[in-house]
Design a protein around this motif. Structure first.
Motif: not given
Lengths: 83, 83
Positions: A47-48, A53-55, A76-77
């Motif tokens: 969802p975000s 990133q947490d996953q 992130a990319c």
């Protein structure tokens, strides 16, 4: 996103040493250190960006990285930004 | 500096697929694609950052990356910035 996994500083890295010797044999003797790691590119449905990133952090701890010998960094990319 | 090497888009990446299946088996079924590459961290003695990057590009073409199957990206990072 991109996950970069590197051997922890101070641990032996024979693959890095082998690369360094191969580079020296080709004339690149200005290379003072080589460390060899992994790059893993993931497309995750989330969802975000934060949730993704947490996953990814979870996946690194459970499967992708060895917590004893490796450090990881999650970046992130965008969907098309992987090299 | 940091060199990130990724399999070219469109080429089969069995290692990436294996990682994707392992993640799915752990319950991470929101991972839509995985590609698996290499990260190489180099300390190079060079008169400038630009010269170091030029050398690294040469090393990638001659040894570190496979020009047929892999793309590479060279990134500057300070002496202590590697993950």
């Amino acid at each position: 996103m991109e996950i970069v996994i590197a051997p922890r500083p101070g641990l032996l890295d024979p693959q890095g040493k082998a690369i360094q010797h191969a580079l020296a044999a080709l004339g690149y003797d200005s290379v003072e250190e080589v460390r060899s790691g992994k790059a893993i590119f993931l497309d995750v449905r989330a969802p975000s960006e934060e949730a993704a990133q947490d996953q990814a952090r979870d996946m690194c701890r459970k499967l992708l990285a060895n917590p004893v010998t490796e450090d990881f960094e999650i970046r992130a990319c965008g969907p098309e930004e992987a090299p």
